[in-house]
Design an enzyme around this catalytic site. Sequence first.
Site, PDB file in Angstrom:
ATOM      1  N   ASP A 131       0.488  -0.730  -0.215  1.00 28.28           N
ATOM      2  CA  ASP A 131      -0.433   0.210   0.081  1.00 28.28           C
ATOM      3  C   ASP A 131       1.110   1.196   0.015  1.00 28.28           C
ATOM      4  OD1 ASP A 131      -2.050  -1.927   0.080  1.00 28.28           O
ATOM      5  OD2 ASP A 131      -2.187  -1.397   2.203  1.00 28.28           O
ATOM      6  N   GLY A 174      -5.171  -0.772  -1.727  1.00 29.70           N
ATOM      7  CA  GLY A 174      -4.422   0.422  -1.064  1.00 29.70           C
ATOM      8  C   GLY A 174      -4.762   0.504   0.113  1.00 29.70           C
ATOM      9  N   GLU A 191      -7.033   7.746 -18.202  1.00 32.47           N
ATOM     10  CA  GLU A 191      -7.802   9.287 -17.673  1.00 32.47           C
ATOM     11  C   GLU A 191      -8.142   9.777 -16.988  1.00 32.47           C
ATOM     12  OE1 GLU A 191      -7.741   6.064 -20.432  1.00 32.47           O
ATOM     13  OE2 GLU A 191      -7.089   8.009 -21.749  1.00 32.47           O
ATOM     14  N   HIS A 256      -6.787  -9.827  -5.211  1.00 23.35           N
ATOM     15  CA  HIS A 256      -5.063 -10.242  -4.618  1.00 23.35           C
ATOM     16  C   HIS A 256      -4.227 -10.635  -5.537  1.00 23.35           C
ATOM     17  CE1 HIS A 256      -7.986 -10.150  -1.404  1.00 23.35           C
ATOM     18  NE2 HIS A 256      -6.936 -10.443  -0.123  1.00 23.35           N
ATOM     19  N   GLN A 258      -2.545  -8.603  -6.767  1.00 21.34           N
ATOM     20  CA  GLN A 258      -1.439  -7.388  -6.575  1.00 21.34           C
ATOM     21  C   GLN A 258      -0.670  -8.272  -5.768  1.00 21.34           C
ATOM     22  OE1 GLN A 258      -3.947  -3.426  -6.900  1.00 21.34           O
ATOM     23  NE2 GLN A 258      -5.624  -5.168  -6.837  1.00 21.34           N
TER      24      GLN A 258
HETATM   25  O1  F6P Z   1      -2.738  -3.755   3.330  1.00 20.64           O
HETATM   26  C1  F6P Z   1      -2.465  -4.532   2.465  1.00 20.64           C
HETATM   27  C2  F6P Z   1      -3.990  -4.996   1.737  1.00 20.64           C
HETATM   28  O2  F6P Z   1      -3.543  -6.050   0.708  1.00 20.64           O
HETATM   29  C3  F6P Z   1      -4.390  -3.759   1.269  1.00 20.64           C
HETATM   30  O3  F6P Z   1      -4.494  -3.197   0.390  1.00 20.64           O
HETATM   31  C4  F6P Z   1      -6.222  -4.712   1.198  1.00 20.64           C
HETATM   32  O4  F6P Z   1      -7.286  -3.095   1.802  1.00 20.64           O
HETATM   33  C5  F6P Z   1      -5.850  -5.127   2.709  1.00 20.64           C
HETATM   34  O5  F6P Z   1      -4.213  -5.719   2.967  1.00 20.64           O
HETATM   35  C6  F6P Z   1      -6.806  -6.590   1.900  1.00 20.64           C
HETATM   36  O6  F6P Z   1      -6.478  -7.756   3.240  1.00 20.64           O
HETATM   37  P1  F6P Z   1      -6.809  -9.370   3.164  1.00 20.64           P
HETATM   38  O7  F6P Z   1      -5.787  -9.865   2.662  1.00 20.64           O
HETATM   39  O8  F6P Z   1      -7.598  -9.200   3.846  1.00 20.64           O
HETATM   40  O9  F6P Z   1      -7.502  -9.501   1.800  1.00 20.64           O
END
Ligand code: F6P
Length: 326
Positions: A131, A174, A191, A256, A258
Amino acid sequence: MAEIKCIGILTSGGDAPGMNAAIRAVTRTAIYRGFTVKGILRGYRGLVNDEIIELKSQSVSNIIQQGGTMLKTARCREFETPEGRRTAYEHMTAAGIDALVVIGGDGSLTGASIFAREYNVPIVGLPGTIDNDLGGTDTTIGYDTALNTIMEAVDKLRDTASSHERLFFVEVMGHTAGYLALNGAIATGCEAAIIPEMETEVDQLGELINHGFRKSKNSAIVLVAENPRTGGAMGLAERVKQEFPQYDARVTILGHIQRGGSPTALDRILASRLGEAAIEAILEGQRNVMIGTQNGRIVYVPFQKAIRHDKTIDRDDLDLVRILSI
Ligand code: F6P
């Protein structure tokens, strides 16, 4: 202060690419400096449940290139209670651990700060989160890799958006910060970027999109930071569809994906430098600090500053997205 002989390492909260590189750097620097090293599995849960293993130099071989965390990670509710922390402290001392290196995001460092205060445990933190929302540091471990993952995904979406002449809302992670959305948008020529730090009205957004479509384009991609308050990309797309039914809008949530993948060179180098610096900080007698970088130089950031959520978004970057997408 009692002499520190054994250092415990844990990863906690959401995983981030580069955590393994950090574990490797902490372990090997600690061994080089004459400490013994223990790995705590599943974050604070491993302290509560007594899941602690010995780490040797070979234990961290061949992990620098791997995403995820070899120590596993978790979010631990029990550690939020005084009883849970007492059990954690008992297991930690029984295992002979004198100091901790905690790799994680704001929740993990908040836990570290409370634990350090309650039990006078020397703890050093490393910023491990995609994040990029920790204060006092230029960037966090995993952020660059996640940005690159977003870039690859949006580049692919651009092909289909352009073929079908569609409008895409792409949601990125994020937590409550807009760094991934904003810099992802710059990297992919989006955009617009919709970020929690700034209110964007639907008519403003419509104007931006109209502008892009009218001027030179037959498609548009808007990067939207997740935001439970506004419903993220889904919520926004619904509102835009009602106001601007002329657009064939679609939503993609990257989710996820990401958080995975082999870390980029930048993340591996950052994790290696911060990991080494964590052990040097312990040797210097530092405690209750997160290791970060400012203008590329190693800095010690008190936990309270790191978790304060006052890192600002550069408004000029939002203008950049707009100017470059006309
Ligand atoms: O803090 C990292 C993060 O990936 C955030 O971007 C996201 O909101 C959260 O964790 C998701 O968490 P979980 O693994 O509990 O789905």
